[in-house]
Scaffold this motif. Sequence first.
Motif, PDB file in Angstrom:
ATOM      1  N   ALA A 441       0.844  -1.201   0.000  1.00 20.91           N
ATOM      2  CA  ALA A 441       0.000   0.000   0.000  1.00 20.91           C
ATOM      3  C   ALA A 441       0.873   1.243   0.000  1.00 20.91           C
ATOM      4  O   ALA A 441       1.810   1.361   0.792  1.00 20.91           O
ATOM      5  CB  ALA A 441      -0.929   0.002   1.201  1.00 20.91           C
ATOM      6  N   GLY A 442       0.539   2.183  -0.901  1.00 21.76           N
ATOM      7  CA  GLY A 442       1.344   3.387  -1.045  1.00 21.76           C
ATOM      8  C   GLY A 442       0.783   4.580  -0.304  1.00 21.76           C
ATOM      9  O   GLY A 442      -0.147   4.472   0.497  1.00 21.76           O
ATOM     10  N   ASP A 443       1.331   5.743  -0.616  1.00 17.46           N
ATOM     11  CA  ASP A 443       1.026   6.956   0.134  1.00 17.46           C
ATOM     12  C   ASP A 443      -0.189   7.710  -0.382  1.00 17.46           C
ATOM     13  O   ASP A 443      -0.721   8.577   0.322  1.00 17.46           O
ATOM     14  CB  ASP A 443       2.240   7.890   0.127  1.00 17.46           C
ATOM     15  CG  ASP A 443       2.739   8.218  -1.281  1.00 17.46           C
ATOM     16  OD1 ASP A 443       2.657   7.341  -2.165  1.00 17.46           O
ATOM     17  OD2 ASP A 443       3.219   9.342  -1.498  1.00 17.46           O
ATOM     18  N   ILE A 444      -0.665   7.421  -1.580  1.00 12.93           N
ATOM     19  CA  ILE A 444      -1.777   8.166  -2.160  1.00 12.93           C
ATOM     20  C   ILE A 444      -3.101   7.655  -1.597  1.00 12.93           C
ATOM     21  O   ILE A 444      -3.191   6.520  -1.116  1.00 12.93           O
ATOM     22  CB  ILE A 444      -1.715   8.077  -3.701  1.00 12.93           C
ATOM     23  CG1 ILE A 444      -0.400   8.742  -4.181  1.00 12.93           C
ATOM     24  CG2 ILE A 444      -2.904   8.758  -4.370  1.00 12.93           C
ATOM     25  CD1 ILE A 444      -0.140   8.619  -5.661  1.00 12.93           C
ATOM     26  N   ILE A 445      -4.131   8.467  -1.647  1.00 11.00           N
ATOM     27  CA  ILE A 445      -5.376   8.227  -0.931  1.00 11.00           C
ATOM     28  C   ILE A 445      -6.025   6.890  -1.277  1.00 11.00           C
ATOM     29  O   ILE A 445      -6.708   6.292  -0.437  1.00 11.00           O
ATOM     30  CB  ILE A 445      -6.360   9.400  -1.164  1.00 11.00           C
ATOM     31  CG1 ILE A 445      -7.465   9.403  -0.102  1.00 11.00           C
ATOM     32  CG2 ILE A 445      -6.924   9.380  -2.576  1.00 11.00           C
ATOM     33  CD1 ILE A 445      -8.294  10.668  -0.086  1.00 11.00           C
ATOM     34  N   ASP A 446      -5.827   6.394  -2.496  1.00  7.62           N
ATOM     35  CA  ASP A 446      -6.444   5.124  -2.884  1.00  7.62           C
ATOM     36  C   ASP A 446      -5.529   3.926  -2.655  1.00  7.62           C
ATOM     37  O   ASP A 446      -5.829   2.805  -3.074  1.00  7.62           O
ATOM     38  CB  ASP A 446      -6.884   5.174  -4.353  1.00  7.62           C
ATOM     39  CG  ASP A 446      -5.725   5.370  -5.322  1.00  7.62           C
ATOM     40  OD1 ASP A 446      -4.568   5.509  -4.852  1.00  7.62           O
ATOM     41  OD2 ASP A 446      -5.976   5.414  -6.548  1.00  7.62           O
ATOM     42  N   GLY A 447      -4.409   4.146  -1.979  1.00  3.33           N
ATOM     43  CA  GLY A 447      -3.487   3.052  -1.681  1.00  3.33           C
ATOM     44  C   GLY A 447      -2.434   2.826  -2.744  1.00  3.33           C
ATOM     45  O   GLY A 447      -1.549   1.980  -2.556  1.00  3.33           O
ATOM     46  N   PRO A 451       5.041   2.464  -1.603  1.00  2.00           N
ATOM     47  CA  PRO A 451       4.888   1.779  -0.303  1.00  2.00           C
ATOM     48  C   PRO A 451       6.067   2.084   0.609  1.00  2.00           C
ATOM     49  O   PRO A 451       7.081   2.636   0.172  1.00  2.00           O
ATOM     50  CB  PRO A 451       4.839   0.302  -0.691  1.00  2.00           C
ATOM     51  CG  PRO A 451       5.598   0.229  -1.971  1.00  2.00           C
ATOM     52  CD  PRO A 451       5.354   1.522  -2.692  1.00  2.00           C
ATOM     53  N   PRO A 452       5.990   1.703   1.883  1.00  2.00           N
ATOM     54  CA  PRO A 452       7.086   1.986   2.818  1.00  2.00           C
ATOM     55  C   PRO A 452       8.347   1.221   2.464  1.00  2.00           C
ATOM     56  O   PRO A 452       8.288   0.076   2.016  1.00  2.00           O
ATOM     57  CB  PRO A 452       6.527   1.537   4.165  1.00  2.00           C
ATOM     58  CG  PRO A 452       5.460   0.547   3.830  1.00  2.00           C
ATOM     59  CD  PRO A 452       4.858   1.013   2.545  1.00  2.00           C
ATOM     60  N   GLU A 453       9.495   1.862   2.672  1.00  3.01           N
ATOM     61  CA  GLU A 453      10.774   1.215   2.399  1.00  3.01           C
ATOM     62  C   GLU A 453      11.066   0.121   3.417  1.00  3.01           C
ATOM     63  O   GLU A 453      11.678  -0.895   3.099  1.00  3.01           O
ATOM     64  CB  GLU A 453      11.893   2.263   2.429  1.00  3.01           C
ATOM     65  CG  GLU A 453      13.279   1.702   2.179  1.00  3.01           C
ATOM     66  CD  GLU A 453      14.340   2.781   2.152  1.00  3.01           C
ATOM     67  OE1 GLU A 453      15.377   2.602   2.822  1.00  3.01           O
ATOM     68  OE2 GLU A 453      14.147   3.805   1.462  1.00  3.01           O
ATOM     69  N   ALA A 454      10.635   0.345   4.676  1.00  2.80           N
ATOM     70  CA  ALA A 454      10.894  -0.624   5.751  1.00  2.80           C
ATOM     71  C   ALA A 454       9.555  -1.110   6.296  1.00  2.80           C
ATOM     72  O   ALA A 454       9.008  -0.513   7.216  1.00  2.80           O
ATOM     73  CB  ALA A 454      11.722   0.019   6.846  1.00  2.80           C
ATOM     74  N   PRO A 455       9.006  -2.196   5.738  1.00  7.27           N
ATOM     75  CA  PRO A 455       7.661  -2.610   6.148  1.00  7.27           C
ATOM     76  C   PRO A 455       7.574  -3.296   7.501  1.00  7.27           C
ATOM     77  O   PRO A 455       6.497  -3.348   8.084  1.00  7.27           O
ATOM     78  CB  PRO A 455       7.244  -3.581   5.040  1.00  7.27           C
ATOM     79  CG  PRO A 455       8.519  -4.079   4.457  1.00  7.27           C
ATOM     80  CD  PRO A 455       9.505  -2.966   4.584  1.00  7.27           C
ATOM     81  N   VAL A 456       8.693  -3.799   8.039  1.00  2.00           N
ATOM     82  CA  VAL A 456       8.629  -4.581   9.277  1.00  2.00           C
ATOM     83  C   VAL A 456       9.763  -4.186  10.213  1.00  2.00           C
ATOM     84  O   VAL A 456      10.910  -4.018   9.780  1.00  2.00           O
ATOM     85  CB  VAL A 456       8.710  -6.102   8.995  1.00  2.00           C
ATOM     86  CG1 VAL A 456       8.741  -6.887  10.297  1.00  2.00           C
ATOM     87  CG2 VAL A 456       7.558  -6.563   8.113  1.00  2.00           C
ATOM     88  N   LEU A 457       9.422  -4.043  11.492  1.00  8.05           N
ATOM     89  CA  LEU A 457      10.419  -4.000  12.556  1.00  8.05           C
ATOM     90  C   LEU A 457      10.012  -5.089  13.541  1.00  8.05           C
ATOM     91  O   LEU A 457       9.034  -4.959  14.276  1.00  8.05           O
ATOM     92  CB  LEU A 457      10.459  -2.633  13.252  1.00  8.05           C
ATOM     93  CG  LEU A 457      11.554  -2.472  14.306  1.00  8.05           C
ATOM     94  CD1 LEU A 457      12.939  -2.534  13.661  1.00  8.05           C
ATOM     95  CD2 LEU A 457      11.408  -1.163  15.078  1.00  8.05           C
ATOM     96  N   ALA A 458      10.741  -6.191  13.500  1.00  6.64           N
ATOM     97  CA  ALA A 458      10.354  -7.372  14.271  1.00  6.64           C
ATOM     98  C   ALA A 458      10.518  -7.146  15.762  1.00  6.64           C
ATOM     99  O   ALA A 458      11.434  -6.446  16.210  1.00  6.64           O
ATOM    100  CB  ALA A 458      11.198  -8.572  13.829  1.00  6.64           C
ATOM    101  N   ALA A 459       9.632  -7.738  16.536  1.00  6.75           N
ATOM    102  CA  ALA A 459       9.739  -7.678  17.992  1.00  6.75           C
ATOM    103  C   ALA A 459      11.135  -8.121  18.419  1.00  6.75           C
ATOM    104  O   ALA A 459      11.682  -9.097  17.891  1.00  6.75           O
ATOM    105  CB  ALA A 459       8.687  -8.572  18.629  1.00  6.75           C
ATOM    106  N   GLY A 460      11.737  -7.396  19.342  1.00  5.13           N
ATOM    107  CA  GLY A 460      13.077  -7.720  19.803  1.00  5.13           C
ATOM    108  C   GLY A 460      14.189  -7.054  19.032  1.00  5.13           C
ATOM    109  O   GLY A 460      15.353  -7.128  19.438  1.00  5.13           O
TER     110      GLY A 460
END
Length: 487
Positions: A441-447, A451-460
């Motif tokens: 999903a990108g930054d524009i209103i319709d998605g 999209p984000p460069e870093a989609p995940v920051l894992a727990a820990g």
Amino acid sequence: MNNKINIVVILFLSLGFFACDDELNDLQPFTEGNPSTFFNTPATFQIGLDGAYRQLWLLYSNPNSGLQGIPDIVSDNVIQAQTGRRSNDDYHDLRYVPSTLGPIPLFYSEAYEAINGANLVIGQISNLDGDPAQDNILGQALAIRAWAHFDLARIFGQIPTQSAEANSSFGITYLKVEDGDTGDPFATPGRETVASNYVEIIGDLERASTLIGSDSNGEGRLDRNGVFALLSRVYLYNGEYQKSINAANEITTALATPTELPDVYTDATNAGIVIELSINTSSEAGGNNVGVLYSQSSDGSTISEFVLDFDFFNSIDPTDARRDVLQFVGVNQGNDYNAIKKFLGEPGQVNGRVDVKIFRSAEGKLNKAEAQFELGMEADALTTLNEVRAQRYTPFVAGTETGSALEDAIQFERRVELACEGHRFFDIKRRGESIMRNPTAGDIIDGTGTPPEAPVLAAGDFRFQFPIPLAEINANPTIAGQQNPGY
């Protein structure tokens, strides 16, 4: 609304201090002097307190790096708009390092300046022996010291509920003086454990709660409600759930109604506000444009730096009053965005200059609901959650969730209620969860869009703790060997 308080800028030095008037003209500036002779009346002690409050205000309201917005930028409530200035790009993309300018050194320096100011007041408080204002002034100073240390601890250290090893890991340096103690200007103290930090934070707040006045000390200052609000938050972070419930029950401020809620963010009402940091909006030099961190307006366009995450915004029900409080359609370079409406400005303004909402009564209810759930009090947790929902949904239909569905509902309502107010990163962190952004999903209103460069920051992941600033590492040989892992 209450009159704006007169905030005096105080620059605290190891051997003295000076100040100048920032807003009004009824207090005269003073130059370098000795704290033991300057602090001799309730009015001069209040000058010292107001200087400490101002450092907290700078910590939260900086238009480029404020704590009001960075925790949303590094989590999953917002996404970077590609047509903006790309401010805080390193933080949104989780590339922050000790030498990075911006939030890391700002958070560290402004919080410790506030602590320094509070300690100056505490160190001289016996000058007011016998004065009826003494307890209230000391209560404010203790609460400010605890508040600033708490922010440092949750930024630079683990949170007690985050992991099994959190309490034994490095926290921050707790700078604590008592009456008559001026401290050692040449000391190079090291970092304490997280557990030790929370003992001291809670100790200061609990003592403050027995001293501070129940009447308002003026807009932008703490009172009894504010101290119990902070306690409800700190107890929740520390896993002391019954105490969090008890503290939340001491908050007397009513929830803002659906009709009042939009005006809260234009400063037209203080409904539901327990703690805020006030600015002077009467002049161009009056204060930081806190909302600029999210967007600016120019020639009819909205130049958004960050916009609401597509999935998050579309998860908010159309009957939810917070949907319109959060979002408006911002247009820039032919693109429509889910632009952030909170903190746009006072009525008719789009300059981003509004008071910073530190704690609202809705957070107290949500702290209580979560704590009740953690103690297995599901029926009570649902009742508390429905108190919040009743003031947000039209028409309101009481929820009936149980078990994991109730837990999810509490966290969802918390996410929506506190969105873009500096909570999301810490809520994910303290629960030991992962940051999960939609990778498509990108930054524009319709998605669409980027999209984000870093989609995940894992727990820990080590990046849930910010690095100690390089300047502090270089200046303090004790800290030099105590940098957070991974940096």
